[in-house]
Scaffold this active site. Structure first.
Site, mmCIF file in Angstrom:
data_model
loop_
_atom_site.group_PDB
_atom_site.id
_atom_site.type_symbol
_atom_site.label_atom_id
_atom_site.label_comp_id
_atom_site.label_asym_id
_atom_site.label_seq_id
_atom_site.Cartn_x
_atom_site.Cartn_y
_atom_site.Cartn_z
ATOM 1 N N GLY A 155 30.143 -1.539 -33.435
ATOM 2 C CA GLY A 155 29.739 -0.962 -31.579
ATOM 3 C C GLY A 155 29.361 -2.215 -30.445
ATOM 4 N N SER A 186 33.321 -6.461 -34.092
ATOM 5 C CA SER A 186 34.696 -6.862 -34.915
ATOM 6 C C SER A 186 35.315 -5.138 -34.604
ATOM 7 C CB SER A 186 34.045 -7.344 -35.959
ATOM 8 O OG SER A 186 33.366 -8.358 -36.634
ATOM 9 N N GLY A 218 24.797 -4.700 -27.873
ATOM 10 C CA GLY A 218 23.637 -3.541 -27.059
ATOM 11 C C GLY A 218 23.674 -1.984 -27.880
ATOM 12 N N ALA A 219 24.655 -1.488 -28.796
ATOM 13 C CA ALA A 219 23.988 -0.461 -29.224
ATOM 14 C C ALA A 219 23.543 0.044 -30.007
ATOM 15 C CB ALA A 219 26.078 0.070 -29.590
ATOM 16 N N GLY A 220 22.952 -1.264 -30.274
ATOM 17 C CA GLY A 220 21.675 -0.790 -31.524
ATOM 18 C C GLY A 220 22.453 -1.720 -33.417
ATOM 19 N N LYS A 221 23.030 -2.242 -32.932
ATOM 20 C CA LYS A 221 23.669 -1.749 -34.480
ATOM 21 C C LYS A 221 22.540 -2.926 -35.443
ATOM 22 C CE LYS A 221 27.100 -5.237 -33.168
ATOM 23 N NZ LYS A 221 27.388 -4.846 -31.496
ATOM 24 N N THR A 222 21.986 -4.192 -35.102
ATOM 25 C CA THR A 222 21.452 -5.095 -35.764
ATOM 26 C C THR A 222 19.725 -3.837 -36.326
ATOM 27 O OG1 THR A 222 21.859 -7.091 -34.447
ATOM 28 C CG2 THR A 222 20.421 -6.828 -35.673
#
Lengths: 184, 184
Positions: B11, B87, B14-18
């Protein structure tokens, strides 16, 4: 999270690094029930993470740095890393000693005669025929460890003796690991 | 040895991956007692394994390949990998689907407005001021996943809701893992 250890096994091609590393790994996982284990073998590492590198002095050094950085990265995240690679560079080892909290350096030392006699990868015979050059332990010496934690002289060691050494090292690693975990 | 899985969370910045990756990791380790876990975060990966790469399209692609190759390498040795990186390249994803036995692709989808509103790393504001360029999700689109296993629309999701999704995913991964182990 408890950090992982790094066991850095070094020696020329044919010294017995892979055998030692595999036995330590097996002992830790099956006998000491240690998880989060990763065995980093030189040839396989190149396949996955250094496909762009060859065997020039410059490329070998860059490869050693990549192995060292990956080891620290994994250990930082609680993975216990056992490496079996030539990677004999004083700067890389010094960096590891500085960066890795739980670091053990093992040098498997054998005579040139033993290397030539074993020569599993036909490196030394190809060198002799002039087909290749720059073979550590053959026509070039690398920076052999000057103060490793453990030295194993592996000229006339039997497989059983080497496995005995591996069991001893595994015991020490497992004990150290438990002691650290209890300290937190 | 039982192979590890790879969870590929992708994503824009800022999408919320972490957040998603960390919650899945925590659930798997503390609630499902799964070991051999490794969380691969994009920024940290660059620090350790791509210090030579910048943010040009070519470098971003090379970085994605390195992440993919390390993930496969670790999974081959029984480490369960959760990645949280931008990625977004179809070739890299196709390769992972082909190579990794137990592969789950998660796409966190948010609108451009949400990205700009969150902008934790000030990427989008710097872009707006013309200080930087080539920001995925800003002035360029990457190859967004066209058939991910899981899509999470994360525009108006609360933290509690996202954590709920993570718990659900962790449950699925743990169940799948146990089923595979029993099959051997």
């Amino acid at each position: 999270m408890d950090k992982g250890f790094v066991v850095w096994i070094t020696g020329y091609a044919g010294a017995g690094k892979t055998t030692l590393a595999r036995t330590i790994f097996k002992e830790l996982s099956s006998h000491h029930n240690l998880s989060n284990l990763f065995l980093l073998d030189g040839d396989e590492f190149r396949e996955f993470l250094s496909p762009d590198l060859g065997y020039t002095p410059k490329d070998r050094l860059e490869n050693a740095w990549r192995i060292a950085r990956l080891s620290l990265y994994l250990a930082t995240h609680g993975i216990n890393v056992i490496t079996a690679t030539v990677s004999m560079y004083a700067n890389v080892r010094n960096w590891l000693r500085e960066q890795v909290e739980n670091y053990t350096e093992i040098y498997i030392k054998v005579s040139d005669e033993t290397l030539i006699k074993r020569d599993k990868k036909n490196l030394y015979s190809k060198l002799k025929r002039g087909e290749i050059s720059y073979i550590p332990g053959g026509d070039v010496r690398l920076e052999e460890p000057d103060n490793p934690h453990i030295v194993i002289e592996n000229d006339s060691t039997t497989t059983a003796e080497l496995e005995g050494k591996a069991r001893e090292i595994a015991r020490m690693l497992a004990k150290n690991k438990t002691a650290r975990q209890n300290a937190f």
